[in-house]
Design a protein around this motif. Structure first.
Motif, short mmCIF file in Angstrom:
data_model
loop_
_atom_site.label_atom_id
_atom_site.label_comp_id
_atom_site.label_asym_id
_atom_site.label_seq_id
_atom_site.Cartn_x
_atom_site.Cartn_y
_atom_site.Cartn_z
N ARG A 11 0.81 -1.22 0.00
CA ARG A 11 0.00 0.00 0.00
C ARG A 11 0.84 1.27 0.00
NH1 ARG A 11 -4.37 -1.02 4.70
NH2 ARG A 11 -5.09 1.04 3.99
N TYR A 12 2.01 1.22 0.67
CA TYR A 12 2.76 2.45 0.88
C TYR A 12 4.25 2.34 0.58
CZ TYR A 12 -1.43 3.16 3.76
OH TYR A 12 -2.70 3.25 4.19
N GLY A 13 4.71 1.19 0.08
CA GLY A 13 6.15 0.99 -0.09
C GLY A 13 6.80 2.03 -0.99
N GLU A 14 6.20 2.29 -2.15
CA GLU A 14 6.82 3.25 -3.07
C GLU A 14 6.50 4.69 -2.66
OE1 GLU A 14 9.68 3.75 -5.76
OE2 GLU A 14 8.91 1.83 -5.03
N LEU A 15 5.36 4.91 -2.04
CA LEU A 15 5.07 6.21 -1.45
C LEU A 15 6.16 6.58 -0.45
CD1 LEU A 15 3.17 8.61 -0.52
CD2 LEU A 15 2.12 6.95 1.04
N VAL A 60 0.77 7.44 -4.22
CA VAL A 60 0.71 8.83 -3.75
C VAL A 60 -0.68 9.41 -3.97
CG1 VAL A 60 1.59 11.17 -4.12
CG2 VAL A 60 3.18 9.25 -4.07
N ARG A 61 -1.26 9.18 -5.14
CA ARG A 61 -2.58 9.73 -5.44
C ARG A 61 -3.65 9.10 -4.55
NH1 ARG A 61 -3.72 12.85 -9.47
NH2 ARG A 61 -1.92 12.18 -10.72
N GLU A 62 -3.57 7.80 -4.34
CA GLU A 62 -4.56 7.14 -3.50
C GLU A 62 -4.49 7.64 -2.07
OE1 GLU A 62 -7.64 4.69 -2.31
OE2 GLU A 62 -6.98 5.22 -4.34
N TYR A 63 -3.27 7.84 -1.58
CA TYR A 63 -3.12 8.34 -0.21
C TYR A 63 -3.67 9.76 -0.11
CZ TYR A 63 -1.01 9.15 4.36
OH TYR A 63 -0.82 9.42 5.70
N LEU A 71 -7.15 8.61 14.49
CA LEU A 71 -7.24 7.34 15.21
C LEU A 71 -6.49 6.25 14.46
CD1 LEU A 71 -8.30 5.48 17.41
CD2 LEU A 71 -10.42 5.23 16.09
N ARG A 72 -6.72 6.15 13.16
CA ARG A 72 -6.08 5.08 12.39
C ARG A 72 -4.58 5.30 12.29
NH1 ARG A 72 -9.56 2.65 7.60
NH2 ARG A 72 -8.42 0.84 8.39
N LEU A 73 -4.15 6.57 12.28
CA LEU A 73 -2.71 6.83 12.33
C LEU A 73 -2.13 6.33 13.64
CD1 LEU A 73 -2.23 10.40 10.81
CD2 LEU A 73 -1.15 8.30 10.04
N ARG A 74 -2.83 6.61 14.73
CA ARG A 74 -2.34 6.21 16.05
C ARG A 74 -2.28 4.69 16.18
NH1 ARG A 74 -5.41 9.28 18.72
NH2 ARG A 74 -6.99 7.83 19.47
N LEU A 75 -3.20 4.01 15.53
CA LEU A 75 -3.21 2.55 15.57
C LEU A 75 -2.17 1.93 14.64
CD1 LEU A 75 -7.07 1.90 15.62
CD2 LEU A 75 -5.46 1.67 17.53
N GLY A 76 -1.50 2.77 13.84
CA GLY A 76 -0.48 2.25 12.93
C GLY A 76 -1.04 1.63 11.68
N GLU A 77 -2.28 1.95 11.33
CA GLU A 77 -2.91 1.35 10.16
C GLU A 77 -2.68 2.15 8.89
OE1 GLU A 77 -7.00 0.72 11.04
OE2 GLU A 77 -6.61 -0.57 12.77
N PHE A 78 -2.06 3.32 9.02
CA PHE A 78 -1.79 4.15 7.85
C PHE A 78 -0.36 4.66 7.91
CE2 PHE A 78 -6.36 4.33 7.30
CZ PHE A 78 -6.52 4.43 5.93
N TYR A 79 0.13 5.03 6.77
CA TYR A 79 1.48 5.60 6.67
C TYR A 79 1.47 7.04 7.16
CZ TYR A 79 5.74 7.39 4.51
OH TYR A 79 6.95 7.98 4.29
N PRO A 80 2.29 7.40 8.14
CA PRO A 80 2.36 8.79 8.59
C PRO A 80 3.31 9.60 7.70
CG PRO A 80 3.74 7.42 10.00
CD PRO A 80 3.10 6.50 8.98
N VAL A 81 2.81 10.64 7.08
CA VAL A 81 3.65 11.47 6.21
C VAL A 81 4.69 12.19 7.07
CG1 VAL A 81 3.67 13.44 4.64
CG2 VAL A 81 1.81 11.79 4.54
N LEU A 95 0.53 16.50 -2.20
CA LEU A 95 0.64 15.12 -2.64
C LEU A 95 0.03 14.94 -4.03
CD1 LEU A 95 -0.16 13.16 0.65
CD2 LEU A 95 2.03 13.24 -0.53
N LEU A 96 -1.09 15.57 -4.28
CA LEU A 96 -1.70 15.49 -5.61
C LEU A 96 -0.81 16.12 -6.67
CD1 LEU A 96 -5.41 16.26 -4.68
CD2 LEU A 96 -4.49 14.07 -5.49
N LEU A 97 -0.12 17.19 -6.29
CA LEU A 97 0.82 17.82 -7.23
C LEU A 97 1.98 16.87 -7.53
CD1 LEU A 97 1.78 20.31 -8.81
CD2 LEU A 97 2.83 21.15 -6.69
N VAL A 98 2.49 16.20 -6.51
CA VAL A 98 3.56 15.21 -6.71
C VAL A 98 3.08 14.09 -7.63
CG1 VAL A 98 4.94 13.43 -5.56
CG2 VAL A 98 4.77 15.72 -4.55
N ALA A 99 1.87 13.60 -7.39
CA ALA A 99 1.32 12.53 -8.23
C ALA A 99 1.19 13.00 -9.68
CB ALA A 99 -0.03 12.08 -7.68
N ASP A 100 0.79 14.25 -9.88
CA ASP A 100 0.67 14.78 -11.24
C ASP A 100 2.02 14.82 -11.94
OD1 ASP A 100 -2.05 15.12 -10.98
OD2 ASP A 100 -1.93 17.26 -10.49
#
Length: 230
Positions: A11-15, A60-63, A71-81, A95-100
C-alpha cells in the motif's frame, strides 16, 4: 494493531520511497517544475526501477484522496507522512501535485538524464554499500578504533562477505567514472558518512581509487592448516 510489513509495502512501499527523498529538503514543487527532491527520485528510479514510477503515482494519489484520520494513524494502520515543512492543511494538495508530476513523467517519457547525485537521499540510494563502508569504518571514531586508514580498509575486507566487497568495488568504480572534481568528491564522501579526511597526501579521488584497487585484489586462500601429525 500496526499493519504487517507485506501489507505496508503493497500500500505504501513506493510512497515511502518518494517521501524519503524529501527528508531534509524543501517540498517546493510547483505546477511547472518538480522540486529537487522529486527530480532526484525520478532520476534514480527511472534508471534503476522504471516500473516503480507508476506504482509511486498510484500510491501517492490514493493516499492523497483518502487521507487517514488521527485514530487510524495512532493505531499504525496508515502511513504517517514525515515532516516536509508544509502546514498540515496543505499536505493533500501537495501530494496530488507530486502525483501529477509522476504521471506527467510517465506519459511524456520525461526521463531525467544521468548525472551525479544532487541530494543526500540520492547519494545514499545510489551508493548504499559505499555509505555502509564509509559510515561504519570512517566515522569520527575511526582514529580511536584503527591505527590508520589502511587498517580500517583491511578490517572491512576481512569482516565483510566477499559479495558485498565486490559490490563496493563496483560502486567505487561507478563513482570514479563520474569524473567529478575533488571538491565534489569531498562533498560526496561527507554525504555518504565519512567523517575523517582521506590520508595524506591523497586527494579524495586518489584515495577512492586506491581503496578500489586494494579491495579488488584477489585474497590469498591457502586452504585449511596442515595436520601437524602428518
Amino acid at each position: 494493531m500496526s499493519m504487517k510489513p507485506i501489507e505496508f509495502d503493497r500500500r505504501y512501499g513506493e510512497l515511502d520511497q518518494v517521501l524519503s527523498a524529501y527528508v531534509g529538503r524543501s517540498a517546493d514543487d510547483t505546477a511547472e517544475e518538480p522540486s529537487e527532491a522529486l527530480q532526484a527520485y525520478l532520476r534514480h528510479t527511472w534508471h534503476t526501477r522504471p516500473w516503480a514510477v507508476g506504482v509511486a503515482e498510484q500510491q501517492v494519489r490514493e493516499y492523497a484522496r483518502n487521507p487517514p484520520g488521527r485514530l487510524r494513524l495512532r493505531l499504525g494502520e496508515f502511513y504517517p507522512v514525515p515532516d516536509v515543512g508544509l502546514p498540515e492543511a496543505e499536505i493533500q494538495e501537495w501530494l496530488l501535485l507530486v502525483a501529477d508530476h509522476l504521471k506527467r513523467s510517465i506519459e511524456e517519457g520525461a526521463v531525467p538524464p544521468p548525472s551525479a547525485p544532487r541530494t543526500h537521499w540520492e547519494w545514499r540510494v545510489r551508493f548504499p554499500e559505499l555509505a555502509q563502508f564509509l559510515g561504519g569504518w570512517f566515522s569520527q571514531d575511526m582514529p580511536d578504533e584503527f591505527p590508520d586508514h589502511d587498517a580500517a580498509v583491511r578490517d572491512y575486507a576481512e569482516s565483510t562477505h566477499p559479495q558485498l566487497v565486490s559490490r563496493l568495488v563496483g560502486e567505487l568504480n561507478e563513482l570514479l567514472a563520474l569524473h567529478l572534481d575533488d571538491a565534489a568528491y569531498a562533498v560526496g564522501l561527507a554525504e555518504l558518512g565519512m567523517e575523517v579526511d582521506p590520508p595524506a597526501p591523497f586527494t579524495p579521488s586518489a584515495w577512492l581509487a586506491l581503496v578500489a584497487d586494494h579491495l579488488a585484489a584477489p585474497r590469498a586462500d591457502y586452504g585449511p592448516p596442515a595436520d601437524p601429525r602428518g
